[in-house]
Design an enzyme around this catalytic site. Sequence first.
Site, PDB file in Angstrom:
ATOM      1  N   HIS A  60       7.718  -5.253  -3.176  1.00 15.08           N
ATOM      2  CA  HIS A  60       8.292  -4.801  -4.455  1.00 15.08           C
ATOM      3  C   HIS A  60       9.255  -3.705  -4.158  1.00 15.08           C
ATOM      4  CE1 HIS A  60       4.766  -2.397  -3.259  1.00 15.08           C
ATOM      5  NE2 HIS A  60       5.056  -1.520  -4.248  1.00 15.08           N
ATOM      6  N   HIS A  62       9.077  -0.354  -4.582  1.00 14.25           N
ATOM      7  CA  HIS A  62       8.608   1.013  -4.356  1.00 14.25           C
ATOM      8  C   HIS A  62       9.230   1.444  -2.849  1.00 14.25           C
ATOM      9  CE1 HIS A  62       5.691   1.445  -7.597  1.00 14.25           C
ATOM     10  NE2 HIS A  62       6.587   1.836  -8.195  1.00 14.25           N
ATOM     11  N   ASP A  64       7.995   3.309  -0.457  1.00 17.48           N
ATOM     12  CA  ASP A  64       7.254   3.150   0.713  1.00 17.48           C
ATOM     13  C   ASP A  64       7.226   1.789   1.099  1.00 17.48           C
ATOM     14  OD1 ASP A  64       5.802   2.818  -1.536  1.00 17.48           O
ATOM     15  OD2 ASP A  64       3.950   3.091  -0.657  1.00 17.48           O
ATOM     16  N   HIS A  65       7.861   0.957   0.509  1.00 18.12           N
ATOM     17  CA  HIS A  65       7.848  -0.499   1.004  1.00 18.12           C
ATOM     18  C   HIS A  65       9.222  -1.210   1.147  1.00 18.12           C
ATOM     19  CE1 HIS A  65       3.376  -1.357  -0.073  1.00 18.12           C
ATOM     20  NE2 HIS A  65       3.691  -0.442  -0.733  1.00 18.12           N
ATOM     21  N   HIS A 140       0.685  -4.883 -10.269  1.00 20.53           N
ATOM     22  CA  HIS A 140       1.241  -3.590  -9.726  1.00 20.53           C
ATOM     23  C   HIS A 140       1.828  -2.843 -11.006  1.00 20.53           C
ATOM     24  CE1 HIS A 140       1.314  -0.065  -7.124  1.00 20.53           C
ATOM     25  NE2 HIS A 140       2.487  -0.193  -6.883  1.00 20.53           N
ATOM     26  N   ASP A 210       1.006  -4.184  -3.061  1.00 25.19           N
ATOM     27  CA  ASP A 210      -0.010  -3.164  -3.724  1.00 25.19           C
ATOM     28  C   ASP A 210      -0.478  -3.962  -4.887  1.00 25.19           C
ATOM     29  OD1 ASP A 210       1.288  -1.591  -1.983  1.00 25.19           O
ATOM     30  OD2 ASP A 210       1.779  -0.049  -3.174  1.00 25.19           O
ATOM     31  N   HIS A 268      -2.975   0.545   3.550  1.00 26.50           N
ATOM     32  CA  HIS A 268      -2.401   1.198   2.381  1.00 26.50           C
ATOM     33  C   HIS A 268      -3.288   2.343   1.929  1.00 26.50           C
ATOM     34  CE1 HIS A 268      -0.103   1.903  -1.397  1.00 26.50           C
ATOM     35  NE2 HIS A 268       0.825   1.442  -0.670  1.00 26.50           N
TER      36      HIS A 268
END
Length: 301
Positions: A60, A62, A64-65, A140, A210, A268
């Site tokens: 996805h 976001h 941090d990914h 998510h 997530d 995570h």
Amino acid sequence: MKLTILGCYSATPRTFTNPTSQVLEINNHIFLIDCGEGTQVELRRNKIKFSRINHIFISHLHGDHFYGLVGLVSTFRMLNRENPLHIYGPKGIKEAITLQLKLSNSWTDYALHFHELTNNQSELVFEDEKVVVKTIPLQHRIYCNGFLFQEKPGERKLVMSKVLNYDIDVSYYRSIKKGKDVMQDDGTVIANELLTQNPDPVKSYAFCSDTKYNEDKISLIEGVTALYHESTFLESHKALCQRTGHSTAIEAATIAKKACVGTLVLGHYSTRYGDIELFRKEAQTVFDQVEIGDDGKVFEF
């Protein structure tokens, strides 16, 4: 099947932890899964060859990914990459990456293929003669997919001590390994099970990060060799899960138990916790076979 955790902490990078990224080696493939900041540094630290990464799967959008992705794409260019690169991720990932390449005048000299995902149902995204990859829809705060990596069954194994009991020409060996019986000149049929044994059991890996607790995915991941499931919070902060779209260690273990997976790998983690072994302790109240993911940790299944 080998899993290398490059980063497995939530939110922002720190001097001693990295956001989500991992490498799965399965049946001669090297797949990069998510690409948080610092991924290319961790690839070097773990001595993973850049040139062998041809497929990248992004769960996805976001940061941090996937905030490490454009840097890795650019580094591939500076290393004179020639192989095509395939990137699988949510709709919008092509725009996010190509805009940065355009503004920095850093277009790649190699073919860059984006496979944008919008389906809310599981779908096949990659297949060759050895491996299949399917999406695992997650719940998510934004559109998000996990990924299921499955080996295809191998050929049956010749048992030469049995094969040599018969007058069988070597030209038949290939078809025998594919499961065919052998018909001799006099019309006698030699059953395949008299000549072969079963192939090695296939391995499979499910990546789920997530997501908040969601049992819809259980049927998709049932019986996998290993499951990576996010466990952002301990039970003391369970109230945060619904708002943030995340899970606790116990919720991850509950999914693992209901799906009858072989091994659960946690990750995570929220950076509010000082001891990640607490996640194992809580998860094992529900499911025994729990491993703690951590940066630089390698698992072989």
